[in-house]
Design an enzyme around this catalytic site. Sequence first.
Site, PDB file in Angstrom:
ATOM      1  N   ARG A 164       2.239  -1.372   6.864  1.00 14.10           N
ATOM      2  CA  ARG A 164       2.974  -0.305   7.278  1.00 14.10           C
ATOM      3  C   ARG A 164       4.194  -0.595   8.345  1.00 14.10           C
ATOM      4  O   ARG A 164       5.298  -0.081   8.311  1.00 14.10           O
ATOM      5  CB  ARG A 164       2.058   0.620   8.085  1.00 14.10           C
ATOM      6  CG  ARG A 164       1.251   1.545   7.172  1.00 14.10           C
ATOM      7  CD  ARG A 164       0.289   2.424   7.562  1.00 14.10           C
ATOM      8  NE  ARG A 164      -1.064   1.747   7.654  1.00 14.10           N
ATOM      9  CZ  ARG A 164      -2.234   2.162   7.790  1.00 14.10           C
ATOM     10  NH1 ARG A 164      -2.313   3.364   7.813  1.00 14.10           N
ATOM     11  NH2 ARG A 164      -3.240   1.309   8.020  1.00 14.10           N
TER      12      ARG A 164
ATOM     13  N   ASP B 249     -20.640  -8.120  -5.831  1.00 12.22           N
ATOM     14  CA  ASP B 249     -21.747  -7.671  -6.842  1.00 12.22           C
ATOM     15  C   ASP B 249     -22.785  -9.059  -7.252  1.00 12.22           C
ATOM     16  O   ASP B 249     -22.599  -9.960  -6.353  1.00 12.22           O
ATOM     17  CB  ASP B 249     -21.163  -7.366  -8.376  1.00 12.22           C
ATOM     18  CG  ASP B 249     -21.902  -6.319  -8.944  1.00 12.22           C
ATOM     19  OD1 ASP B 249     -23.052  -6.608  -9.215  1.00 12.22           O
ATOM     20  OD2 ASP B 249     -21.195  -5.233  -9.239  1.00 12.22           O
ATOM     21  N   ILE B 250     -23.383  -8.879  -8.048  1.00  9.96           N
ATOM     22  CA  ILE B 250     -24.356 -10.066  -8.602  1.00  9.96           C
ATOM     23  C   ILE B 250     -23.450 -11.185  -8.824  1.00  9.96           C
ATOM     24  O   ILE B 250     -22.350 -10.802  -9.185  1.00  9.96           O
ATOM     25  CB  ILE B 250     -25.472  -9.833  -9.418  1.00  9.96           C
ATOM     26  CG1 ILE B 250     -24.962  -9.334 -10.717  1.00  9.96           C
ATOM     27  CG2 ILE B 250     -26.160  -8.601  -8.949  1.00  9.96           C
ATOM     28  CD1 ILE B 250     -25.973  -9.073 -11.722  1.00  9.96           C
TER      29      ILE B 250
ATOM     30  N   ASP C 171      -6.096  -8.453  -3.981  1.00  9.55           N
ATOM     31  CA  ASP C 171      -7.347  -8.127  -2.817  1.00  9.55           C
ATOM     32  C   ASP C 171      -8.182  -7.161  -3.334  1.00  9.55           C
ATOM     33  O   ASP C 171      -8.159  -5.957  -3.062  1.00  9.55           O
ATOM     34  CB  ASP C 171      -6.743  -7.664  -1.463  1.00  9.55           C
ATOM     35  CG  ASP C 171      -7.434  -7.388  -0.432  1.00  9.55           C
ATOM     36  OD1 ASP C 171      -8.569  -8.075  -0.384  1.00  9.55           O
ATOM     37  OD2 ASP C 171      -7.386  -6.681   0.186  1.00  9.55           O
ATOM     38  N   LEU C 172      -9.212  -7.569  -4.311  1.00  9.94           N
ATOM     39  CA  LEU C 172     -10.132  -6.454  -4.927  1.00  9.94           C
ATOM     40  C   LEU C 172     -11.498  -6.646  -4.224  1.00  9.94           C
ATOM     41  O   LEU C 172     -12.218  -5.735  -4.514  1.00  9.94           O
ATOM     42  CB  LEU C 172     -10.373  -6.969  -6.394  1.00  9.94           C
ATOM     43  CG  LEU C 172      -9.134  -6.856  -7.190  1.00  9.94           C
ATOM     44  CD1 LEU C 172      -9.481  -7.005  -8.726  1.00  9.94           C
ATOM     45  CD2 LEU C 172      -8.528  -5.455  -7.143  1.00  9.94           C
ATOM     46  N   LYS C 173     -11.584  -7.695  -3.316  1.00  6.80           N
ATOM     47  CA  LYS C 173     -12.965  -7.829  -2.475  1.00  6.80           C
ATOM     48  C   LYS C 173     -13.941  -7.632  -3.200  1.00  6.80           C
ATOM     49  O   LYS C 173     -14.937  -6.541  -3.124  1.00  6.80           O
ATOM     50  CB  LYS C 173     -12.960  -6.663  -1.437  1.00  6.80           C
ATOM     51  CG  LYS C 173     -11.692  -6.939  -0.338  1.00  6.80           C
ATOM     52  CD  LYS C 173     -11.814  -5.866   0.739  1.00  6.80           C
ATOM     53  CE  LYS C 173     -10.839  -6.177   1.890  1.00  6.80           C
ATOM     54  NZ  LYS C 173      -9.559  -5.667   1.485  1.00  6.80           N
TER      55      LYS C 173
ATOM     56  N   LYS D 127       0.715  -8.578  -1.393  1.00  9.15           N
ATOM     57  CA  LYS D 127      -0.738  -8.180  -1.489  1.00  9.15           C
ATOM     58  C   LYS D 127      -0.879  -6.900  -2.582  1.00  9.15           C
ATOM     59  O   LYS D 127      -0.410  -5.968  -2.022  1.00  9.15           O
ATOM     60  CB  LYS D 127      -1.423  -8.048  -0.228  1.00  9.15           C
ATOM     61  CG  LYS D 127      -2.832  -7.756  -0.400  1.00  9.15           C
ATOM     62  CD  LYS D 127      -3.660  -7.735   0.854  1.00  9.15           C
ATOM     63  CE  LYS D 127      -3.590  -6.381   1.537  1.00  9.15           C
ATOM     64  NZ  LYS D 127      -4.221  -5.427   0.759  1.00  9.15           N
TER      65      LYS D 127
ATOM     66  N   THR E 274     -11.350  -5.923   9.349  1.00 11.48           N
ATOM     67  CA  THR E 274     -10.656  -5.803  10.706  1.00 11.48           C
ATOM     68  C   THR E 274     -10.688  -4.405  11.090  1.00 11.48           C
ATOM     69  O   THR E 274     -10.579  -4.211  12.285  1.00 11.48           O
ATOM     70  CB  THR E 274      -8.957  -6.290  10.579  1.00 11.48           C
ATOM     71  OG1 THR E 274      -8.407  -5.682   9.412  1.00 11.48           O
ATOM     72  CG2 THR E 274      -9.068  -7.959  10.599  1.00 11.48           C
TER      73      THR E 274
ATOM     74  N   ASP F   4       0.695  -1.020  -0.033  1.00  7.36           N
ATOM     75  CA  ASP F   4       0.055  -0.020  -0.110  1.00  7.36           C
ATOM     76  C   ASP F   4       0.783   1.425  -0.020  1.00  7.36           C
ATOM     77  O   ASP F   4       0.844   1.866   1.092  1.00  7.36           O
ATOM     78  CB  ASP F   4      -0.817  -0.010   1.216  1.00  7.36           C
ATOM     79  CG  ASP F   4      -1.904  -1.035   1.358  1.00  7.36           C
ATOM     80  OD1 ASP F   4      -2.131  -1.684   0.115  1.00  7.36           O
ATOM     81  OD2 ASP F   4      -2.222  -1.675   2.008  1.00  7.36           O
TER      82      ASP F   4
END
Length: 237
Positions: free
Chosen positions: A212, A67-68, A62-64, A35, A121, A13
């Site tokens: 981090r 949707d349908i 990691d797109l989470k 990730k 989390t 990130d």
Amino acid sequence: MSKKDCKLILALDLPDADSAFAMLGRLKGNLSWVKIGLQMYVKYGADFVRKVADMGFKIFLDLKLYDIPNTVASAVESLKDLPISMLTVHAGGGSDMMKAAAEAAARTNPNLSILAVTVLTSFDDDSLKATGVALPAAEQVGLLARLAEKSGVGGLVCSPLEVESLRKIISPKMLLVTPGVRPSGSDKNEQKRVMTPASSARAGSDFIVVGRPILRAEDPSIAALSINSELKSALEE
């Protein structure tokens, strides 16, 4: 619980591709998994994923997805040519959606594990209740975990605090990937349900995700080595 391996995943990130590649150059050889989340994927797309993989890293995308069922299945299929090993969907999307994602992966990329995110989390009991979920976080995680396993996904993303209880109710073949891991003394940032690397490994995590504490360390390589050493020691006790 039988002792097993627990691997470190770096949460990449960072604000831009240049800083990401510089960081990965420093960390190469000290970790195998990276990730890539929404921030970097939305900004740089598939080419960024391929370049990270070309550096020798395994990719957890990691797109989470949420949707349908047909849309999620199509999204999974659209990723078939990417060198990714794990991909997330939201368990809250329901059984049909998770099943569609798992079946799409099996058709187009049999080596891809679909992971269902249980409860983020960043949520605790109070913040869950504010969204209309009456169950405490731990109970909601258990409910979604059972649903996810029945839907045919390969694993779960959950807080390390829930790993030990989940290991009692799901198959040992289900991967458990745990963000919310912080070495002792680290800032929790926005995470609310956290645990140390050693405790996460002992509880039964297959992978821990750390961002981090490595990215902002004075020497990221030493930080990664220290976490890997902690994981190894925890499972040798």
